[in-house]
Scaffold this active site. Sequence first.
Site, short mmCIF file in Angstrom:
data_model
loop_
_atom_site.label_atom_id
_atom_site.label_comp_id
_atom_site.label_asym_id
_atom_site.label_seq_id
_atom_site.Cartn_x
_atom_site.Cartn_y
_atom_site.Cartn_z
CB CYS A 26 -1.44 47.96 71.74
SG CYS A 26 -0.20 47.00 72.64
CG ASN A 27 3.15 52.57 70.86
OD1 ASN A 27 3.70 53.17 69.96
ND2 ASN A 27 2.22 53.13 71.62
CB THR A 28 3.55 45.94 72.68
OG1 THR A 28 3.93 46.84 73.72
CG2 THR A 28 4.39 44.69 72.76
CB CYS A 53 3.95 52.74 76.02
SG CYS A 53 2.87 51.77 77.09
CB THR A 54 -1.57 53.34 74.29
OG1 THR A 54 -1.56 51.95 74.68
CG2 THR A 54 -1.41 53.44 72.79
CG HIS A 55 -0.53 51.87 80.02
ND1 HIS A 55 -0.85 50.93 79.07
CD2 HIS A 55 -1.18 51.49 81.16
CE1 HIS A 55 -1.64 50.02 79.62
NE2 HIS A 55 -1.86 50.34 80.88
CG ASP A 106 -3.93 48.74 74.77
OD1 ASP A 106 -2.84 48.35 74.32
OD2 ASP A 106 -4.04 49.24 75.90
CB SER A 107 -2.14 44.71 75.77
OG SER A 107 -1.66 45.97 76.22
CE1 TYR A 146 -2.04 41.10 74.79
CE2 TYR A 146 -1.85 42.25 72.69
CZ TYR A 146 -2.57 41.45 73.55
OH TYR A 146 -3.82 41.02 73.19
N GLY A 147 3.84 43.75 76.57
CA GLY A 147 5.18 44.32 76.43
C GLY A 147 6.31 43.40 76.83
CD GLU A 166 -2.90 48.90 84.06
OE1 GLU A 166 -3.15 48.08 84.94
OE2 GLU A 166 -3.00 48.66 82.84
#
Length: 276
Positions: free
Chosen positions: A78-80, A192-194, A15-16, A47-48, A156
């Site tokens: 990471c979706n982006t 988005c993985t967040h 992931d980013s 990355y987004g 975060e």
Amino acid sequence: MVLVTDARKPIGVFDSGVGGLTVVRALRARLPGEDIVYLGDTARVPYGSKSPRTVERYSLACQAFLLARDVKLVLIACNTASANALPALRGASPVPVIGAVDPGAESALAATRDGHIGVIGTLGTVRSGAYERALAARTDVRVSSLACPLFVPLAEEGWTEPDDEVARAVARRYLGELFALDPAIDTLVLGCTHYPLLRGVITATACELAGRAVAVVDSATAMAEAAARTLRRGPSALAQGERGQLACHATDISRLDEIAPRFLGEDVTSFELVDL
Ligand code: DGL
């Protein structure tokens, strides 16, 4: 295809940053015996907000790092990166590569009642139109998308409780815009993985705005399922019940000890600092 002789090799996940640990969490729940090598490109996150070419270049470097560790399968957590670099990553990999977008879209199609799907993600994911393309398999579906960049720092920072007033205000503003595009949205994709960390506040706000139940889905569980499907061709040689090793790497390790466990749902023994 994953060969039987590859069974003991680890699964690679990147992931980013730390968001991909939500995918590792689902993967460890679904395939507990598997060894996993994780890379978070924390020095270059986000990355987004970057251009597709930069996301592709960074993603190829992340994948090369994992392939050098002899992984049998790559998960783009990471979706982006999935939305902007999947063809390039697949073209550069001798092992199967699973992205985040198709599994997320499949979950949405399975959940939707009336075919009104909302997608939230980074600017890079929304601009790519990847979810629209993945969901176009069904012509009776209407897709509305919105970039919600502030959800990443909220996750975060740990401001994720359903009653957190800042998280609630941000969710109301973003989801208000999304529901203005289509008030009939019945299913919301956390693209988005967040975002799974904010599931409680996002679900409560979406239901409030819609005035009825809204299904909220993400890619993590569906990606773990896709990995299990791929690996069934080469079942793990590990004894049942044995816990696989998780080796975490990052390109910057500032605050990871504090942030990473929230995403993973377990303590991370340590992150190895690496350069790509
Ligand atoms: N993990 C990224 C994603 O799923 C979000 C963070 C970033 O912008 O890099 O798109």
